[in-house]
Design an enzyme around this catalytic site. Sequence first.
Site, PDB file in Angstrom:
ATOM      1  CB  ILE A   1      -0.912   0.055   1.250  1.00 40.89           C
ATOM      2  CG1 ILE A   1      -1.671  -1.258   1.444  1.00 40.89           C
ATOM      3  CG2 ILE A   1      -1.868   1.247   1.155  1.00 40.89           C
ATOM      4  CD1 ILE A   1      -2.676  -1.582   0.397  1.00 40.89           C
ATOM      5  CE  LYS A   2       3.153   7.006  -3.926  1.00 45.58           C
ATOM      6  NZ  LYS A   2       3.655   7.270  -5.297  1.00 45.58           N
ATOM      7  CB  THR A   3      -1.295   5.654   2.356  1.00 46.82           C
ATOM      8  OG1 THR A   3      -2.350   6.573   2.688  1.00 46.82           O
ATOM      9  CG2 THR A   3      -0.502   5.341   3.623  1.00 46.82           C
TER      10      THR A   3
ATOM     11  CG  ASP B   1       6.928   5.903  -4.543  1.00 45.67           C
ATOM     12  OD1 ASP B   1       8.000   6.130  -5.112  1.00 45.67           O
ATOM     13  OD2 ASP B   1       5.872   5.650  -5.153  1.00 45.67           O
TER      14      ASP B   1
END
Length: 293
Positions: free
Chosen positions: A203-205, A251
């Site tokens: 997951i990217k958050t 990221d």
Amino acid sequence: MADKDGNILAKNYGIGIPTPKQYFHVKGMDHVDWGMKNRLSKIFNPKTGKAVMLAFDHGYMMGSTAGLERLDLSIPPLIEYADVLMATRGGLRSSILPNHNKAIALRCTAGSSVIKEDMSHEVIGVDIEDAIRMNASCMAVQVFIGASGECETISNLVNTIDMGNRYGIPVLGVVAVGKEMERTTRYFLLATRIIAELGAHIIKTYYCQEFEKITAACPVPIVIAGGKKVPEDKALEIVYRAIQEGAAGVDMGRNVFQAENPKAMLRAIRSIVHEGYNQEKAFKLYNSLKRDE
């Protein structure tokens, strides 16, 4: 046969040799296939369990972005210090040599440009065959939880997960916030858990208050997005706090390629993620590297 501690006993000429249990170094991925684990091991360093991702996929909705006017000039000097390149297939094929041997997080959804107020109606923009041709380490799919295009983007996610599972390619579920959407602990708890339960492997958050609640409640690794450009010391503080509070990596895009010295900034970020630096020590490193170049 196992001993009282759960160690498997291998028999060698009648002698029991204890072999310790082996756990995969990526959260929640103990039971996925070998090929998927191999790809995840390119993303997350087996020694630290963490990842430094460099995002330069902004053009798919923002067009030419400050710092990315020339992908072929701005990104190659940074590749050495990233574990993962997050990019579009067009950006990679046109501007990045294929000999760097870095993991690829391939942007696989497409949608409206920033000109539109509602950007939530995305579609699958890369099919599985092209992801395989690109040797993608994972496929990135953006999901707009709570927006008008929520169901469409969830459909994109689960269809991509099904395709990825068929060929051993993980899916990175990206929590989208759009222009007017909520950016609170409550929202990120909801969005990250939904995306994980639907089968995303990463997951990217965004980082937010009480971030440790979000990482604790998410059964798969979370990497944080860098978001809009902030001063270098502030960006390094966010990286440090996120890692301390359970993030498996970062990221970063604009906070790297729009920094005064992008290479020094990425190396400073790497020092936090993989070498245990705090934000003050990393900022000193940044300033030192900046002066030396």
